[in-house]
Scaffold this motif. Structure first.
Motif, PDB file in Angstrom:
ATOM      1  N   ARG A  47       0.860  -1.186   0.000  1.00 39.20           N
ATOM      2  CA  ARG A  47       0.000   0.000   0.000  1.00 39.20           C
ATOM      3  C   ARG A  47       0.894   1.233   0.000  1.00 39.20           C
ATOM      4  NH1 ARG A  47      -1.645  -2.987   3.723  1.00 39.20           N
ATOM      5  NH2 ARG A  47      -0.946  -1.726   5.458  1.00 39.20           N
ATOM      6  N   HIS A  48       0.332   2.359  -0.365  1.00 37.91           N
ATOM      7  CA  HIS A  48       1.102   3.609  -0.436  1.00 37.91           C
ATOM      8  C   HIS A  48       1.799   3.916   0.885  1.00 37.91           C
ATOM      9  CE1 HIS A  48       2.252   7.686  -1.291  1.00 37.91           C
ATOM     10  NE2 HIS A  48       1.514   8.115  -0.291  1.00 37.91           N
ATOM     11  N   ARG A  49       1.090   3.795   1.989  1.00 34.18           N
ATOM     12  CA  ARG A  49       1.665   4.148   3.293  1.00 34.18           C
ATOM     13  C   ARG A  49       2.203   2.940   4.067  1.00 34.18           C
ATOM     14  NH1 ARG A  49       0.265   9.521   4.936  1.00 34.18           N
ATOM     15  NH2 ARG A  49      -1.188  10.399   3.439  1.00 34.18           N
ATOM     16  N   HIS A  50       2.190   1.789   3.435  1.00 37.76           N
ATOM     17  CA  HIS A  50       2.708   0.565   4.056  1.00 37.76           C
ATOM     18  C   HIS A  50       4.230   0.608   4.068  1.00 37.76           C
ATOM     19  CE1 HIS A  50       3.917  -3.783   3.738  1.00 37.76           C
ATOM     20  NE2 HIS A  50       3.073  -3.857   4.745  1.00 37.76           N
ATOM     21  N   ARG A  51       4.828   0.215   5.167  1.00 38.16           N
ATOM     22  CA  ARG A  51       6.283   0.103   5.197  1.00 38.16           C
ATOM     23  C   ARG A  51       6.690  -1.159   4.451  1.00 38.16           C
ATOM     24  NH1 ARG A  51       8.134   1.749  11.295  1.00 38.16           N
ATOM     25  NH2 ARG A  51       7.321   3.870  11.176  1.00 38.16           N
ATOM     26  N   ASP A  52       7.790  -1.092   3.751  1.00 35.50           N
ATOM     27  CA  ASP A  52       8.310  -2.286   3.081  1.00 35.50           C
ATOM     28  C   ASP A  52       8.467  -3.377   4.121  1.00 35.50           C
ATOM     29  OD1 ASP A  52       8.645  -0.275   1.240  1.00 35.50           O
ATOM     30  OD2 ASP A  52      10.819  -0.420   1.178  1.00 35.50           O
ATOM     31  N   PHE A  88       5.391 -13.190   2.985  1.00 33.42           N
ATOM     32  CA  PHE A  88       6.000 -12.280   3.953  1.00 33.42           C
ATOM     33  C   PHE A  88       6.616 -13.066   5.105  1.00 33.42           C
ATOM     34  CE2 PHE A  88       3.029  -8.916   2.335  1.00 33.42           C
ATOM     35  CZ  PHE A  88       4.003  -7.985   2.011  1.00 33.42           C
ATOM     36  N   VAL A  89       7.700 -12.555   5.646  1.00 30.19           N
ATOM     37  CA  VAL A  89       8.328 -13.163   6.819  1.00 30.19           C
ATOM     38  C   VAL A  89       7.403 -13.006   8.023  1.00 30.19           C
ATOM     39  CG1 VAL A  89      10.315 -13.021   8.379  1.00 30.19           C
ATOM     40  CG2 VAL A  89      10.647 -12.804   5.903  1.00 30.19           C
ATOM     41  N   GLN A  90       6.814 -11.834   8.178  1.00 27.76           N
ATOM     42  CA  GLN A  90       5.854 -11.549   9.250  1.00 27.76           C
ATOM     43  C   GLN A  90       4.488 -11.259   8.625  1.00 27.76           C
ATOM     44  OE1 GLN A  90       6.523 -11.652  12.573  1.00 27.76           O
ATOM     45  NE2 GLN A  90       8.584 -12.316  12.034  1.00 27.76           N
ATOM     46  N   PRO A  91       3.399 -11.688   9.262  1.00 30.13           N
ATOM     47  CA  PRO A  91       2.061 -11.410   8.707  1.00 30.13           C
ATOM     48  C   PRO A  91       1.842  -9.905   8.513  1.00 30.13           C
ATOM     49  CG  PRO A  91       1.911 -12.930  10.556  1.00 30.13           C
ATOM     50  CD  PRO A  91       3.324 -12.424  10.524  1.00 30.13           C
ATOM     51  N   GLN A  92       1.126  -9.561   7.451  1.00 32.38           N
ATOM     52  CA  GLN A  92       0.813  -8.167   7.129  1.00 32.38           C
ATOM     53  C   GLN A  92      -0.695  -7.995   7.052  1.00 32.38           C
ATOM     54  OE1 GLN A  92       3.422  -5.820   6.695  1.00 32.38           O
ATOM     55  NE2 GLN A  92       4.570  -7.582   7.482  1.00 32.38           N
ATOM     56  N   MET A  93      -1.155  -6.822   7.418  1.00 32.08           N
ATOM     57  CA  MET A  93      -2.583  -6.512   7.404  1.00 32.08           C
ATOM     58  C   MET A  93      -3.001  -5.994   6.028  1.00 32.08           C
ATOM     59  SD  MET A  93      -3.645  -7.187  10.446  1.00 32.08           S
ATOM     60  CE  MET A  93      -5.223  -6.392  10.437  1.00 32.08           C
ATOM     61  N   ALA A  94      -4.230  -6.302   5.667  1.00 34.16           N
ATOM     62  CA  ALA A  94      -4.903  -5.707   4.510  1.00 34.16           C
ATOM     63  C   ALA A  94      -4.205  -5.955   3.180  1.00 34.16           C
ATOM     64  CB  ALA A  94      -5.128  -4.216   4.735  1.00 34.16           C
ATOM     65  N   ILE A  95      -3.834  -7.202   2.919  1.00 37.01           N
ATOM     66  CA  ILE A  95      -3.349  -7.562   1.590  1.00 37.01           C
ATOM     67  C   ILE A  95      -4.595  -7.633   0.713  1.00 37.01           C
ATOM     68  CG2 ILE A  95      -2.176  -9.289   0.192  1.00 37.01           C
ATOM     69  CD1 ILE A  95      -0.698 -10.138   2.785  1.00 37.01           C
ATOM     70  N   THR A  96      -4.759  -6.648  -0.173  1.00 36.50           N
ATOM     71  CA  THR A  96      -6.027  -6.447  -0.861  1.00 36.50           C
ATOM     72  C   THR A  96      -5.910  -6.643  -2.367  1.00 36.50           C
ATOM     73  OG1 THR A  96      -6.555  -4.826   0.852  1.00 36.50           O
ATOM     74  CG2 THR A  96      -7.919  -4.812  -1.128  1.00 36.50           C
ATOM     75  N   GLY A 112      -6.285  -6.220  -6.210  1.00 37.87           N
ATOM     76  CA  GLY A 112      -6.494  -5.004  -6.988  1.00 37.87           C
ATOM     77  C   GLY A 112      -5.515  -3.903  -6.657  1.00 37.87           C
ATOM     78  N   GLN A 113      -4.831  -4.011  -5.524  1.00 34.06           N
ATOM     79  CA  GLN A 113      -3.837  -3.002  -5.171  1.00 34.06           C
ATOM     80  C   GLN A 113      -2.471  -3.400  -5.711  1.00 34.06           C
ATOM     81  OE1 GLN A 113      -3.667  -1.319  -1.344  1.00 34.06           O
ATOM     82  NE2 GLN A 113      -5.865  -1.035  -1.174  1.00 34.06           N
ATOM     83  N   ALA A 114      -1.604  -2.422  -5.839  1.00 39.45           N
ATOM     84  CA  ALA A 114      -0.261  -2.668  -6.348  1.00 39.45           C
ATOM     85  C   ALA A 114       0.624  -3.283  -5.274  1.00 39.45           C
ATOM     86  CB  ALA A 114       0.356  -1.365  -6.839  1.00 39.45           C
ATOM     87  N   ALA A 115       1.575  -4.085  -5.713  1.00 36.65           N
ATOM     88  CA  ALA A 115       2.665  -4.571  -4.874  1.00 36.65           C
ATOM     89  C   ALA A 115       3.955  -4.120  -5.548  1.00 36.65           C
ATOM     90  CB  ALA A 115       2.630  -6.086  -4.761  1.00 36.65           C
ATOM     91  N   VAL A 116       4.821  -3.480  -4.783  1.00 40.09           N
ATOM     92  CA  VAL A 116       6.082  -2.971  -5.326  1.00 40.09           C
ATOM     93  C   VAL A 116       7.212  -3.749  -4.670  1.00 40.09           C
ATOM     94  CG1 VAL A 116       7.529  -0.929  -5.672  1.00 40.09           C
ATOM     95  CG2 VAL A 116       5.032  -0.690  -5.608  1.00 40.09           C
ATOM     96  N   PHE A 117       8.148  -4.239  -5.501  1.00 40.34           N
ATOM     97  CA  PHE A 117       9.254  -5.060  -5.032  1.00 40.34           C
ATOM     98  C   PHE A 117      10.532  -4.234  -5.011  1.00 40.34           C
ATOM     99  CE2 PHE A 117       6.355  -7.783  -7.514  1.00 40.34           C
ATOM    100  CZ  PHE A 117       5.822  -8.502  -6.459  1.00 40.34           C
ATOM    101  N   TYR A 118      11.247  -4.289  -3.896  1.00 38.19           N
ATOM    102  CA  TYR A 118      12.486  -3.529  -3.713  1.00 38.19           C
ATOM    103  C   TYR A 118      13.643  -4.456  -3.407  1.00 38.19           C
ATOM    104  CZ  TYR A 118       9.482   0.564  -2.996  1.00 38.19           C
ATOM    105  OH  TYR A 118       8.568   1.562  -3.141  1.00 38.19           O
ATOM    106  N   ASP A 119      14.801  -4.137  -3.978  1.00 34.29           N
ATOM    107  CA  ASP A 119      16.061  -4.745  -3.590  1.00 34.29           C
ATOM    108  C   ASP A 119      16.863  -3.612  -2.975  1.00 34.29           C
ATOM    109  OD1 ASP A 119      18.341  -6.197  -3.237  1.00 34.29           O
ATOM    110  OD2 ASP A 119      18.691  -6.596  -5.367  1.00 34.29           O
ATOM    111  N   GLY A 120      16.834  -3.522  -1.658  1.00 30.76           N
ATOM    112  CA  GLY A 120      17.387  -2.349  -0.977  1.00 30.76           C
ATOM    113  C   GLY A 120      16.470  -1.171  -1.265  1.00 30.76           C
TER     114      GLY A 120
END
Length: 93
Positions: free
Chosen positions: A43-48, A65-73, A75-83
């Motif tokens: 999400r936009h305001r979600h921390r990586d 995810f290593v730890q459970p995350q809230m509100a995996i919805t 239709g929303q975007a998922a952005v992948f980061y390497d660093g």
């Protein structure tokens, strides 16, 4: 306190770890050939958050995810980061 402990446990139980992302655009080039440890923002305001991203074809991945995350919805975007580098983006199924 007991109340805070209960709220923390409930939040963890409501979270999810696993989901699928489709129509992935690999900005860094070709899709990974094997599972990769990346940070994922859902999400936009979600921390990586740390996750294992496993390819499933050229434009689809499974994310765990290593730890459970809230509100995996869906239709929303998922952005992948390497660093700090964005390596891909797609849509949650």
């Amino acid at each position: 306190s007991q109340r805070n402990s209960l709220l923390r446990r409930l939040r963890e139980e409501l979270g999810s770890r696993d989901f699928t992302v489709a129509r992935v655009n690999w900005i860094a080039g070709a899709p990974p050939e094997a599972p990769r440890n990346l940070s994922v923002r859902i999400r936009h305001r979600h921390r990586d958050a740390a996750a294992v991203v496993t390819p499933d074809g050229a434009d689809r991945v499974s994310v765990s995810f290593v730890q459970p995350q809230m509100a995996i919805t869906p239709g929303q975007a998922a952005v992948f980061y390497d660093g700090i580098e964005v390596v891909g983006v797609g849509w949650i199924c």
